[in-house]
Scaffold this motif. Structure first.
Motif, mmCIF file in Angstrom:
data_model
loop_
_atom_site.group_PDB
_atom_site.id
_atom_site.type_symbol
_atom_site.label_atom_id
_atom_site.label_comp_id
_atom_site.label_asym_id
_atom_site.label_seq_id
_atom_site.Cartn_x
_atom_site.Cartn_y
_atom_site.Cartn_z
ATOM 1 N N SER A 49 0.879 -1.233 0.203
ATOM 2 C CA SER A 49 -0.100 -0.085 0.103
ATOM 3 C C SER A 49 0.971 1.248 0.066
ATOM 4 N N THR A 50 2.008 1.217 0.843
ATOM 5 C CA THR A 50 2.936 2.542 0.496
ATOM 6 C C THR A 50 3.431 2.651 -0.512
ATOM 7 N N ARG A 51 3.898 1.370 -1.207
ATOM 8 C CA ARG A 51 4.483 1.785 -2.531
ATOM 9 C C ARG A 51 3.636 2.053 -3.557
ATOM 10 N N VAL A 52 2.372 1.557 -3.739
ATOM 11 C CA VAL A 52 1.286 2.241 -4.624
ATOM 12 C C VAL A 52 1.040 3.408 -4.618
ATOM 13 N N LEU A 53 1.032 3.779 -3.317
ATOM 14 C CA LEU A 53 0.423 5.280 -2.731
ATOM 15 C C LEU A 53 1.846 6.267 -3.034
ATOM 16 N N PHE A 54 2.860 5.801 -2.895
ATOM 17 C CA PHE A 54 4.132 6.823 -3.328
ATOM 18 C C PHE A 54 4.265 6.993 -4.634
ATOM 19 N N VAL A 55 4.193 5.823 -5.594
ATOM 20 C CA VAL A 55 4.219 5.837 -7.265
ATOM 21 C C VAL A 55 2.946 6.786 -7.481
#
Length: 254
Positions: A49-55
């Motif tokens: 979830s963190t990676r998706v939202l960072f991207v």
């Protein structure tokens, strides 16, 4: 984000011209840049979830601070004299002119991407590709400009801040994501609600590309991803409150 569809017809000859392909490729490059940034600034064990939202926020920042900033630039600084186009072109709505008042008080000028494209600017040509589906983006639509000023000047820097806080692993990023997501959802509604109220007068839904790719897909990205950001951020905040409540109850029991 399209309420009704225009009558169907044959596909326009410029549906996949060079400018269109370059425009779509530029969007993919920005998405790739967001993913590359996540690989560089987030730890390898970061939650999905963190990676998706960072991207998403990195991509969002690039869209706001490069593409949409270029739209504003052309609205304020690119123009051609009204005298250089025919009265028939203006009457047929080939050129977008805000009504009832002239933009910046200059009835003798035609502003916006439509003017920048005539001068050969590549960013203006990109926006004229999207304007095939929503003609407001070809000129200085007052509602769109008002929203884009807030988007570029406020939301754009906020998305960069979100990425920075994620990279620093700071929990306050959840509050920032809620602010950004709320702004994105409100901005999307205020962009398209005026069109719904006039039965999509400025939208062209006559083919798959214009309706489902330009208008629906690209615009609902700014609905589903902000909703997901709200879900993740609110869940994190609720968990923090639950921990605090548990600690408070423990202290009272002692």
């Amino acid at each position: 984000m399209v309420a009704t569809a225009a009558s169907s017809g044959s596909l326009p000859p410029d549906l996949f011209d060079t400018t269109t392909l370059v425009s779509l490729a530029a969007t993919l490059v920005m998405l790739g840049a967001g993913y590359a940034a996540s690989r560089k600034f987030l730890p390898a064990n970061a939650k999905n979830s963190t990676r998706v939202l960072f991207v998403w926020h990195a991509f969002d920042a690039l869209i706001h601070l490069i593409l949409e900033a270029s739209f504003l630039y052309h609205c304020f600084f690119s123009w051609i004299p009204v005298s250089s186009v025919s009265a028939e072109d203006i009457a047929s709505k080939r050129f977008y002119m805000p009504e009832p008042s002239p933009f910046l008080g200059r009835p003798d000028r035609i502003y916006g991407s439509q003017a920048g494209a005539i001068h050969g600017n590549p960013f203006a040509k990109l926006w004229m590709v999207y304007a095939r589906a929503d003609r407001r983006w070809g000129g200085p639509d007052l509602g769109v400009i008002s929203l884009e000023l807030l988007t570029v000047l406020f939301v754009g820097p906020m998305t960069v801040w979100v990425c920075y806080e994620m990279a620093m692993r700071r929990s306050r990023v959840n509050v920032l994501m809620i602010i950004v997501a709320t702004a994105e959802l409100y901005g999307g509604f205020m962009t398209f609600c005026p069109e719904w109220l006039v039965l999509n007068d400025n939208l062209d839904c006559s083919n798959f590309m214009y309706k489902w790719v330009y208008l629906v897909f690209f615009n609902t990205l700014w609905v589903w991803l902000p909703l997901y950001a709200l879900y993740v951020a609110i869940s994190e905040i609720q968990d923090a409150f639950a921990v605090r409540d548990a600690v408070t109850k423990g202290k009272k029991s002692n």
